[in-house]
Design a protein around this motif. Structure first.
Motif, mmCIF file in Angstrom:
data_model
loop_
_atom_site.group_PDB
_atom_site.id
_atom_site.type_symbol
_atom_site.label_atom_id
_atom_site.label_comp_id
_atom_site.label_asym_id
_atom_site.label_seq_id
_atom_site.Cartn_x
_atom_site.Cartn_y
_atom_site.Cartn_z
ATOM 1 N N PRO A 133 -24.279 1.327 4.599
ATOM 2 C CA PRO A 133 -22.935 1.849 4.909
ATOM 3 C C PRO A 133 -21.863 0.773 4.958
ATOM 4 O O PRO A 133 -20.744 0.991 4.487
ATOM 5 N N ALA A 134 -22.184 -0.392 5.501
ATOM 6 C CA ALA A 134 -21.175 -1.447 5.622
ATOM 7 C C ALA A 134 -20.785 -2.034 4.273
ATOM 8 O O ALA A 134 -19.730 -2.674 4.154
ATOM 9 N N LYS A 135 -21.623 -1.828 3.250
ATOM 10 C CA LYS A 135 -21.352 -2.413 1.938
ATOM 11 C C LYS A 135 -20.785 -1.412 0.939
ATOM 12 O O LYS A 135 -20.498 -1.776 -0.197
ATOM 13 N N LYS A 136 -20.608 -0.167 1.355
ATOM 14 C CA LYS A 136 -20.066 0.826 0.429
ATOM 15 C C LYS A 136 -18.624 0.525 0.024
ATOM 16 O O LYS A 136 -18.257 0.722 -1.142
ATOM 17 N N PRO A 137 -17.755 0.062 0.937
ATOM 18 C CA PRO A 137 -16.412 -0.318 0.476
ATOM 19 C C PRO A 137 -16.426 -1.409 -0.590
ATOM 20 O O PRO A 137 -15.617 -1.383 -1.525
ATOM 21 N N GLN A 138 -17.345 -2.360 -0.482
ATOM 22 C CA GLN A 138 -17.433 -3.413 -1.493
ATOM 23 C C GLN A 138 -17.831 -2.838 -2.846
ATOM 24 O O GLN A 138 -17.379 -3.314 -3.890
ATOM 25 N N SER A 139 -18.681 -1.828 -2.849
ATOM 26 C CA SER A 139 -19.090 -1.212 -4.106
ATOM 27 C C SER A 139 -17.908 -0.542 -4.798
ATOM 28 O O SER A 139 -17.770 -0.610 -6.026
ATOM 29 N N VAL A 140 -17.043 0.110 -4.009
ATOM 30 C CA VAL A 140 -15.864 0.740 -4.608
ATOM 31 C C VAL A 140 -14.902 -0.318 -5.126
ATOM 32 O O VAL A 140 -14.302 -0.168 -6.205
ATOM 33 N N ARG A 141 -14.762 -1.417 -4.393
ATOM 34 C CA ARG A 141 -13.906 -2.502 -4.879
ATOM 35 C C ARG A 141 -14.441 -3.088 -6.169
ATOM 36 O O ARG A 141 -13.672 -3.514 -7.044
ATOM 37 N N ALA A 142 -15.749 -3.142 -6.301
ATOM 38 C CA ALA A 142 -16.336 -3.667 -7.532
ATOM 39 C C ALA A 142 -15.954 -2.820 -8.735
ATOM 40 O O ALA A 142 -15.761 -3.340 -9.846
ATOM 41 N N LEU A 143 -15.839 -1.507 -8.535
ATOM 42 C CA LEU A 143 -15.389 -0.656 -9.633
ATOM 43 C C LEU A 143 -13.946 -0.950 -9.995
ATOM 44 O O LEU A 143 -13.547 -0.838 -11.163
ATOM 45 N N HIS A 144 -13.142 -1.330 -8.998
ATOM 46 C CA HIS A 144 -11.751 -1.706 -9.285
ATOM 47 C C HIS A 144 -11.691 -2.918 -10.202
ATOM 48 O O HIS A 144 -10.818 -3.004 -11.076
ATOM 49 N N ASP A 167 -17.668 12.251 3.384
ATOM 50 C CA ASP A 167 -17.378 12.853 4.676
ATOM 51 C C ASP A 167 -16.858 11.792 5.640
ATOM 52 O O ASP A 167 -16.554 10.659 5.236
ATOM 53 N N VAL A 168 -16.762 12.140 6.921
ATOM 54 C CA VAL A 168 -16.163 11.228 7.886
ATOM 55 C C VAL A 168 -17.008 9.986 8.125
ATOM 56 O O VAL A 168 -16.513 9.003 8.688
ATOM 57 N N SER A 169 -18.269 9.989 7.701
ATOM 58 C CA SER A 169 -19.116 8.819 7.909
ATOM 59 C C SER A 169 -18.750 7.665 6.990
ATOM 60 O O SER A 169 -19.187 6.538 7.212
ATOM 61 N N VAL A 170 -17.954 7.912 5.949
ATOM 62 C CA VAL A 170 -17.581 6.842 5.008
ATOM 63 C C VAL A 170 -16.054 6.703 4.965
ATOM 64 O O VAL A 170 -15.472 6.466 3.911
ATOM 65 N N THR A 171 -15.417 6.843 6.125
ATOM 66 C CA THR A 171 -13.956 6.751 6.183
ATOM 67 C C THR A 171 -13.459 5.402 5.698
ATOM 68 O O THR A 171 -12.431 5.313 5.007
ATOM 69 N N ASP A 172 -14.171 4.322 6.032
ATOM 70 C CA ASP A 172 -13.751 2.995 5.572
ATOM 71 C C ASP A 172 -13.785 2.906 4.053
ATOM 72 O O ASP A 172 -12.961 2.198 3.452
ATOM 73 N N THR A 173 -14.714 3.585 3.418
ATOM 74 C CA THR A 173 -14.801 3.568 1.966
ATOM 75 C C THR A 173 -13.674 4.385 1.355
ATOM 76 O O THR A 173 -13.139 4.027 0.297
ATOM 77 N N LEU A 174 -13.300 5.494 1.993
ATOM 78 C CA LEU A 174 -12.180 6.293 1.496
ATOM 79 C C LEU A 174 -10.894 5.477 1.487
ATOM 80 O O LEU A 174 -10.030 5.649 0.620
ATOM 81 N N ARG A 175 -10.776 4.558 2.431
ATOM 82 C CA ARG A 175 -9.552 3.769 2.556
ATOM 83 C C ARG A 175 -9.350 2.839 1.362
ATOM 84 O O ARG A 175 -8.216 2.626 0.928
ATOM 85 N N VAL A 176 -10.414 2.273 0.815
ATOM 86 C CA VAL A 176 -10.266 1.272 -0.237
ATOM 87 C C VAL A 176 -10.117 1.905 -1.610
ATOM 88 O O VAL A 176 -9.769 1.212 -2.578
ATOM 89 N N ALA A 177 -10.379 3.199 -1.752
ATOM 90 C CA ALA A 177 -10.253 3.865 -3.042
ATOM 91 C C ALA A 177 -8.792 4.154 -3.350
ATOM 92 O O ALA A 177 -7.935 4.172 -2.460
ATOM 93 N N ASP A 178 -8.500 4.379 -4.628
ATOM 94 C CA ASP A 178 -7.139 4.769 -5.008
ATOM 95 C C ASP A 178 -6.782 6.116 -4.395
ATOM 96 O O ASP A 178 -5.653 6.331 -3.960
ATOM 97 N N VAL A 179 -7.753 7.018 -4.383
ATOM 98 C CA VAL A 179 -7.568 8.333 -3.759
ATOM 99 C C VAL A 179 -8.802 8.609 -2.910
ATOM 100 O O VAL A 179 -9.924 8.663 -3.429
ATOM 101 N N GLY A 180 -8.610 8.757 -1.602
ATOM 102 C CA GLY A 180 -9.711 9.088 -0.705
ATOM 103 C C GLY A 180 -9.754 10.576 -0.445
ATOM 104 O O GLY A 180 -8.801 11.151 0.081
ATOM 105 N N ILE A 181 -10.855 11.226 -0.841
ATOM 106 C CA ILE A 181 -11.004 12.677 -0.732
ATOM 107 C C ILE A 181 -12.051 12.973 0.336
ATOM 108 O O ILE A 181 -13.208 12.572 0.202
#
Length: 875
Positions: free
Chosen positions: A743-754, A765-779
C-alpha cells in the motif's frame, strides 16, 4: 490593601490602553482635544478589499505610504488582496482609499467595516455633538447614511434572514455571501428577474403594428411614422430596460455587459429615427418608406430612413430568446431544493419507550429537531426526509434524482437502507434515522454540485474574457464602418444601417456560454447518474486520460470475499492457522479481514478442531506494518517434549506475499494456486497459507472492453503475487498488471506511469486515498457509506466520486467528459466563425440590421441547444 488597589488601577489603565489601540476606547472619556498625539488617540480598525493588486512589490511601498499618516498601522495580505489598517479615529477612511488609489489600486471597505463606520460617530464629534446629530436625524428621517452604505446593510440583513429561515449557521451565511461571479475580468449577464413574460407580451403586441407598417407600404397611412414612434417608445424603454440596465451596470462597475451591444443598437436606432423625423422629410405626414435589405441600395439622407422596426424587433427577439433559454435551462440544484424537505417540514416521529401497557401517540415535529436514532414514519406519497434503515413495514420507492442503479422502482423492507429525497410510492415504513439535515447523501450531493458550479463561475475562463473584449471591439468596428461608408459612399443611411447591423450581429453571449453552460450541464447530468465531478477543470483533465489504473479490491471485485483454502505446513493444524488469522484481522474492516474473521467464527461455532483449539485467542500490542501486515502477541497452546500442553505468548504475523521468493515448498505452491494468498506466521516460522476468493463484478469485463474501445490502456494494482494477479486480470481482459505492490508504494507506481508520459486516472476506494492524490484524476469508488462520507467532507484528494457500484461508470464518465469537451470546442469554433462572418457581412452591407438580429439570436440559441445536449449521459 493599598498594594492591591494599585495593582487593580494599573490593570485597568493597561486594559484601557489596549482597548484604545484596538479601536474600542471611549472617545468621550478621552475627549476630542486636537493637541493629543495621534499615536495616543483611540484607534479604529478597517478592512479593505483591494482590486487590481497584481504585483507583490507594491505591497511594501503601499504600507510605507499608509504608515506615513500619523498613528496609522497597515498590513496588506497579498494572496487575498486584503488590507488591514488601524488608524486614529480622526482619520477619515477616504484618505486611506486615496493613498491606495495612488498606486493604481481600488480599495473597497469590507461589509463589516462599512457597518462599523455607519454605527460609529463622525470624526471630531463629542458626546453633545453626537446626541444633537442623532436628535436631528430622528426629526429628519430623510437624512442618514449614503445609499451605497444602506444597500450594503440591507443586503447583509437579507442574507442573514435567508440563513435564519433556512436553519443554517454562520458557515452557510458565509457561503451565501460569496459572489457567484466575483472575478473582476468577468462579464455582466442581464438580470434574470427582469426578463418577465409580461415584458415580452407587451413588446410583441406593440411591435407587430410597427413591423407591419415598416415592411408593407400599403399599410402606411398619413402620420404612420409618428404612430410607430408612439408604439415603439414603451418597447425600447420599459420592455428593453433589462438590457439597458445591464449596460449601465457594466459601465458603473467597469465590466462588459453581454447584451451591451444590443442595448447600444436599440438606443442608436431610436435616436437615429428621432433625428430623421425631426430634421428631414421623414417627419412629413404624407411620407412613405420603401425599405431595402442591402446597404448599397439605401437612399441618401435627404430621402430619410427609419429604424424603429429594428429597435422593436431586436427587443422582442432578445426577450423571447432569453426567456426561452431560462425555461429550457433546468438546474439540478433547483430540483434538489424542491425535493428536499425544509428544516421546518413536519415529520411524524414515534416516541421512544413504548411499553406493552402504554401507547403514546405519534407526534409531528420539525425536521430540524429530528435526532439520530429517532424512528420516523413515512406514509405513501411522502418523501423520505432522512437517511436511515427501515425497521418496520415495507413499500416501493421511486428512483431518486441521483441514480445509483438501473431500476426505476425498488422494493424496500426491514433492514433496507433508504435515502432522503426518495419518494414512498406505496405502503407505510418506519425509518430509524442514521443521518439527517446536512449529513444526508442528498445534501452532500447538493453541496458538491453547488461547489462545482461556483468554482466554474469564478474561474477565469478564456471564453468570458474574449466575450468581454468582443463588445468594445464591435463598437469600434461599428464606428469605423460608419466613418468609412460616409467617406467613401457619402451615404449616411447606408453607413448607419451597416453600423447598426454590426452591433446587432455580434453574439458575445454565444462565446460566453459555449463552455460554461456545457460544463454545467455536464456536471449536473453526471451527478444525476451517480458520478460527481469536482469542477469543469476535472472534466477537461478526464478528457485527456489515456490510462486507467484500477486498485483491484473495492473496484473490480465485489466487496464480499470468502476463504477458499487453508493450507498448513507439515505438522501444523489448519484450524489453528485460521483462528490465528481471524484474531489478528479482527480490528480491520478491509474485505480480506472481514472474510477471515467470518470464516474463523463459523469454524469456531461449528466446533472444528475440537478442544485442542482455543475458542478465543487474545491479541495484544496489535499493529499494522508499512506493508499492510498485521502483527501482535497471542497466547497459543504449545506441546512440550513430555506431551504436556500449556499457553505460551508468542509473536504472530499475518502478511501477504509479494513475490515467489518469500515462500518455499507446499506453501509457495498454495500461494499461487488459487485466489488472494495470506501467510500466517508465529515464532518466526510460516505455518500456513490461506487463499481468499473474490467474485468479479458482473460488468467488469464489459467495462474493460469499453475502455479498450475508447483507446484507454488499463492497469491493475494488486498486492498479490504476479501469477495470482495476472490470472485475475486475464479473466476480465486488463492489459497490464502491477503486482506485489505494498500500500505505501502504490503512489510511486502511479508516478512511474507519469514518467512514461501517461495521463492517469486512478480508480480505488478509500484505502488508497494517497494514490488517488498523485493521479491526474482520482476516481473514488467503494461502499455507499464510505463514498457518502467523502462526498460530505468534500475530500480534496478526490476529483471524481462514483456513487454507483458498477465498473461501467468508469468508461461512461470518460466518454461523457470527452463528449462535453467536444461540444465546448465545437461551440467555440462555431461562435467565432459566426461572429467573423457576420461582422464581415454587416460591414459589406449585405446584412440587414433585422436579419443580423435574427442571426445573432439564432447563433446563441444554437449554442444553447448544443450545450443542452451535454445533459445526455451514456447508459
Amino acid at each position: 490593601m493599598e498594594r492591591n488597589a494599585d495593582q487593580v488601577t494599573a490593570a485597568i489603565a493597561e486594559a484601557r490602553s489596549a482597548a484604545d489601540a484596538a479601536g474600542f476606547g471611549d472617545r468621550d472619556a478621552r475627549g476630542d482635544d486636537p493637541d493629543i498625539d495621534p499615536a495616543d488617540r483611540p484607534k479604529v480598525s478597517y478592512g479593505f478589499e483591494l482590486e487590481g493588486l497584481t504585483n507583490a512589490p507594491d505591497v511594501a511601498d503601499m504600507e510605507i505610504a499608509l504608515e506615513a499618516v500619523p498613528g496609522v498601522r497597515a498590513r496588506i495580505v497579498y494572496p487575498k488582496a486584503t488590507a488591514w489598517i488601524t488608524a486614529p479615529d480622526t482619520v477619515d477612511p477616504d484618505v486611506l482609499v486615496e493613498i491606495i488609489a495612488g498606486f493604481g489600486i481600488t480599495a473597497v471597505l469590507t461589509d463589516l467595516s462599512l457597518r462599523r463606520r455607519v454605527l460609529r460617530a463622525m470624526p471630531g464629534e463629542g458626546l453633545a455633538q453626537r446626541t444633537d446629530r442623532r436628535d436631528r436625524r430622528e426629526r429628519s428621517p430623510r437624512r442618514g447614511p449614503s445609499w451605497k452604505i444602506r444597500r450594503h446593510i440591507e443586503e447583509e440583513a437579507r442574507l442573514l434572514e435567508r440563513a435564519r429561515r433556512a436553519g443554517f449557521l454562520d458557515s452557510e451565511l458565509d457561503r451565501l455571501r460569496e459572489p457567484e461571479t466575483a472575478h473582476p475580468d468577468d462579464v455582466l449577464f442581464t438580470a434574470r428577474e427582469l426578463l418577465t413574460p409580461t415584458r415580452l407580451v407587451i413588446a410583441l403586441l406593440l411591435s407587430i403594428p410597427v413591423l407591419i407598417m415598416a415592411y408593407f407600404p400599403d399599410w402606411q397611412f398619413d402620420g404612420w411614422q409618428w404612430a410607430s414612434l408612439a408604439l415603439a417608445t414603451p418597447v425600447v424603454t420599459w420592455c428593453a430596460w433589462p438590457f439597458h440596465r445591464a449596460l449601465v451596470g457594466g459601465l458603473r462597475r467597469g465590466l462588459t455587459a453581454l447584451d451591451g451591444a444590443s442595448s447600444v443598437a436599440i438606443i442608436a436606432a431610436v435616436v437615429w429615427s428621432l433625428v430623421m423625423l425631426l430634421l428631414t422629410s421623414a417627419g412629413d405626414l404624407d411620407w412613405r418608406s420603401h425599405p431595402e435589405w442591402f446597404a448599397f441600395r439605401h437612399s441618401r439622407i435627404t430621402d430619410g430612413e427609419l429604424f424603429l422596426d429594428v429597435a422593436c424587433g431586436m427587443t422582442v427577439l432578445l426577450l423571447a430568446g432569453r426567456l426561452l433559454t431560462m425555461r429550457t435551462r433546468g438546474s439540478l440544484l433547483d430540483e434538489v431544493d424542491a425535493r428536499r424537505p425544509g428544516p421546518h417540514h413536519p415529520v411524524l416521529v414515534v416516541p421512544k419507550g413504548r411499553g406493552p401497557g402504554s401507547a403514546p401517540a405519534d407526534e409531528r415535529i420539525p425536521l430540524q429537531e429530528v435526532n439520530v436514532g429517532d424512528d420516523v414514519v413515512v406514509t405513501a406519497g411522502e418523501i423520505i426526509p432522512v437517511d436511515g434503515v427501515v425497521v418496520g413495514g415495507a413499500c416501493t420507492v421511486e428512483r431518486s434524482m441521483i441514480a445509483t442503479s438501473e431500476v426505476d422502482r425498488e422494493p424496500v423492507k426491514v433492514n433496507s437502507y433508504v435515502y432522503a429525497g426518495t419518494r414512498n410510492l406505496d405502503g407505510r415504513i418506519k425509518v430509524r434515522v442514521v443521518y439527517t439535515g446536512h449529513r444526508t447523501r442528498l445534501a452532500a450531493i447538493h453541496q458538491w454540485v453547488s461547489d462545482a458550479n461556483r468554482k466554474q463561475n469564478q474561474s477565469t475562463l478564456l471564453s468570458t474574457r474574449t466575450a468581454s473584449l468582443l463588445i468594445p471591439a464591435a463598437l469600434g468596428v461599428a464606428a469605423l464602418d460608419f466613418a468609412l461608408w460616409v467617406l467613401i459612399a457619402g451615404n449616411f443611411n447606408a453607413a448607419f444601417a451597416t453600423a447598426l447591423a454590426v452591433l446587432a450581429s455580434v453574439a458575445p453571449v454565444a462565446i460566453a456560454l459555449s463552455p460554461a453552460l456545457a460544463i454545467r450541464h455536464g456536471v449536473e447530468s453526471a451527478a444525476r447518474n451517480g458520478v460527481l465531478f469536482r469542477d469543469g477543470a476535472t472534466i477537461r483533465r478526464t478528457e485527456t486520460v489515456d490510462t486507467v489504473v484500477f486498485n483491484r479490491v473495492g473496484t473490480l471485485a465485489e466487496t464480499d470475499m470468502t476463504v477458499e483454502t487453508v493450507t498448513a505446513d507439515r505438522g501444523e493444524n489448519p484450524e489453528l492457522i485460521l483462528r490465528v488469522a481471524g484474531a489478528l484481522a479482527l480490528e480491520s474492516d478491509h474485505p480480506v479481514s472481514r472474510a477471515l474473521v467470518r470464516a474463523a467464527r463459523e469454524a469456531r461455532d461449528a466446533g472444528a478442531g475440537g478442544e485442542e483449539i482455543p475458542h478465543w485467542i487474545d491479541v495484544t500490542h496489535a499493529e499494522v506494518d508499512s506493508e499492510g501486515g498485521f502483527t501482535g502477541l497471542i497466547d497459543l497452546p504449545l506441546a512440550e517434549a513430555d506431551g504436556s500442553v500449556h499457553l505460551t505468548q508468542v509473536e504472530a504475523r499475518l502478511w501477504r506475499p509479494q513475490n515467489m521468493s518469500e515462500l518455499h515448498g507446499r506453501l509457495a505452491a498454495a500461494a499461487v494456486s488459487g485466489g488472494t494468498p495470506l501467510v500466517v506466521r508465529w515464532k518466526g516460522r510460516d505455518r500456513g497459507v490461506i487463499t481468499l476468493h473474490d467474485t468479479v463484478k458482473d460488468d467488469a469485463q464489459d467495462a474493460i472492453t469499453e475502455l479498450d474501445d475508447l483507446g484507454v490502456d488499463t492497469v491493475m494494482l494488486s498486492r498479490d503475487t504476479y501469477p495470482v494477479a495476472r490470472r485475475f486480470a486475464d479473466r476480465i481482459g486488463i492489459d497490464q498488471v502491477l503486482a506485489g505492490i505494498a500500500p505505501a508504494k502504490k503512489p510511486q507506481s502511479v508516478r512511474a506511469l507519469h514518467t512514461r508520459g501517461a495521463t492517469v486516472a486512478m480508480v480505488g476506494d478509500v484505502s488508497v486515498t494517497d494514490t488517488l492524490r498523485v493521479a491526474d484524476v482520482g476516481i473514488l469508488m467503494g461502499t455507499d457509506d464510505q463514498v457518502d462520507r467523502v462526498a460530505q467532507s468534500g475530500h480534496a484528494d478526490v476529483d471524481v466520486i462514483v456513487l454507483r457500484p458498477d465498473v461501467s461508470a468508469v468508461p461512461q464518465l470518460i466518454w461523457h467528459a470527452r463528449r462535453v469537451c467536444r461540444i465546448i470546442d465545437h461551440n467555440i469554433i462555431f461562435a467565432w466563425t459566426y461572429n467573423g462572418l457576420a461582422l464581415a457581412a454587416s460591414v459589406a452591407g449585405i446584412l440587414h440590421p433585422m436579419a443580423a438580429t435574427v442571426l445573432m439570436l439564432g447563433s446563441s440559441l444554437l449554442i444553447e441547444a448544443r450545450s443542452n445536449s451535454a445533459r445526455n449521459f451514456p447508459r
